[in-house]
Design an enzyme around this catalytic site. Sequence first.
Site, short mmCIF file in Angstrom:
data_model
loop_
_atom_site.label_atom_id
_atom_site.label_comp_id
_atom_site.label_asym_id
_atom_site.label_seq_id
_atom_site.Cartn_x
_atom_site.Cartn_y
_atom_site.Cartn_z
N HIS B 16 34.38 40.78 8.30
CA HIS B 16 32.91 40.76 8.20
C HIS B 16 32.30 40.40 9.55
O HIS B 16 33.02 40.06 10.50
CB HIS B 16 32.43 39.80 7.10
CG HIS B 16 32.43 38.34 7.47
ND1 HIS B 16 31.64 37.41 6.83
CD2 HIS B 16 33.10 37.65 8.42
CE1 HIS B 16 31.84 36.21 7.36
NE2 HIS B 16 32.72 36.32 8.31
N CYS B 35 30.16 34.42 15.17
CA CYS B 35 30.30 35.09 13.87
C CYS B 35 29.50 36.38 13.80
O CYS B 35 29.62 37.15 12.83
CB CYS B 35 29.89 34.16 12.74
SG CYS B 35 30.97 32.73 12.61
N HIS B 39 34.91 40.14 12.75
CA HIS B 39 36.14 39.35 12.67
C HIS B 39 36.56 39.27 11.21
O HIS B 39 35.94 39.90 10.35
CB HIS B 39 35.91 37.94 13.26
CG HIS B 39 34.91 37.13 12.51
ND1 HIS B 39 33.55 37.36 12.59
CD2 HIS B 39 35.05 36.12 11.62
CE1 HIS B 39 32.90 36.51 11.81
NE2 HIS B 39 33.80 35.74 11.20
N HIS B 41 38.81 36.93 7.83
CA HIS B 41 39.31 35.66 7.29
C HIS B 41 40.35 35.93 6.21
O HIS B 41 40.28 36.92 5.50
CB HIS B 41 38.18 34.83 6.66
CG HIS B 41 37.10 34.44 7.62
ND1 HIS B 41 37.27 33.44 8.55
CD2 HIS B 41 35.84 34.91 7.79
CE1 HIS B 41 36.15 33.31 9.25
NE2 HIS B 41 35.26 34.19 8.82
N ASP B 79 38.94 42.48 -1.54
CA ASP B 79 40.20 42.29 -0.82
C ASP B 79 40.49 43.47 0.10
O ASP B 79 40.50 44.62 -0.34
CB ASP B 79 41.35 42.11 -1.83
CG ASP B 79 42.64 41.68 -1.16
OD1 ASP B 79 42.58 41.03 -0.08
OD2 ASP B 79 43.71 41.97 -1.71
N HIS B 80 40.71 43.16 1.37
CA HIS B 80 40.99 44.16 2.41
C HIS B 80 39.84 45.16 2.59
O HIS B 80 40.06 46.34 2.87
CB HIS B 80 42.32 44.89 2.13
CG HIS B 80 43.51 44.02 2.43
ND1 HIS B 80 43.86 42.94 1.65
CD2 HIS B 80 44.43 44.06 3.43
CE1 HIS B 80 44.94 42.36 2.15
NE2 HIS B 80 45.30 43.01 3.24
N GLU B 124 36.61 29.50 3.54
CA GLU B 124 36.63 30.54 4.56
C GLU B 124 37.72 30.26 5.59
O GLU B 124 38.45 31.16 6.00
CB GLU B 124 35.25 30.60 5.23
CG GLU B 124 35.04 31.78 6.13
CD GLU B 124 33.68 31.70 6.80
OE1 GLU B 124 32.83 32.55 6.51
OE2 GLU B 124 33.46 30.79 7.62
#
Lengths: 83, 138
Positions: B16, B35, B39, B41, B79-80, B124
């Site tokens: 994100h 941010c 990038h 997490h 997810d992903h 996070e």
Amino acid sequence: MDAQTGMVMDLAELKRVVSDAIIQRFDHADLNADPFFTPGTIPTTENLVRAAWDLLLPKLGPERLWRLRLWEDPTFYVEYLGG
Amino acid sequence: MSVLELTRQYHFSAGHRLENPALSSHENERVYGQCYRQHGHNYRIEVTVAGEMDPVTGMAADLGALDAAVKRVILDRVDHYDLSSTVDALRDVPTTGENLACAFWKWLEPTLPAGSLRRLVVIETDNNTFEYRGAAAR
């Protein structure tokens, strides 16, 4: 808070109480064979946390036992506040 | 009556960047700092549900149903994926931990027994945790 010691409870005492009441009873034991869980009471984490509560309550008293959290594995725990 | 709270942890990985399109590039950089750059997490989620002990089963909640609901309405959606550009349900908000926690609550709450969802936590990083207990909580 005890004004003299700066402590709410002696953690060494808590460790001793938990060990005597819970750990020594359940560690490396067959939970299904424990009198708490026979007959018909299944040793789910929910039932085990309540059993641990019932064992600890008389040792600590209701004014000191506030919350009990039982981890089944790193991804799951059950909390009980009595009642 | 005997109420127990059960907490289960899940995880997903996603990319994100934090950006509010209403702000200029300069303002976004000032507000979101590093941010603002793309990038990712390895997120963790904690879900707490409350229930009464069922004396027959010894269970206070159906963990299988909870796992299935979390997978269907949260994990499968994020997810992903890139949370900032490919998740329609997050299109209108910067994907801060705060907004993710509120969004995940809104997605999950209707799928669970009424009133059983107590707490939703988005972790996070090891340093940043965002906890939501619903609109009624103080």
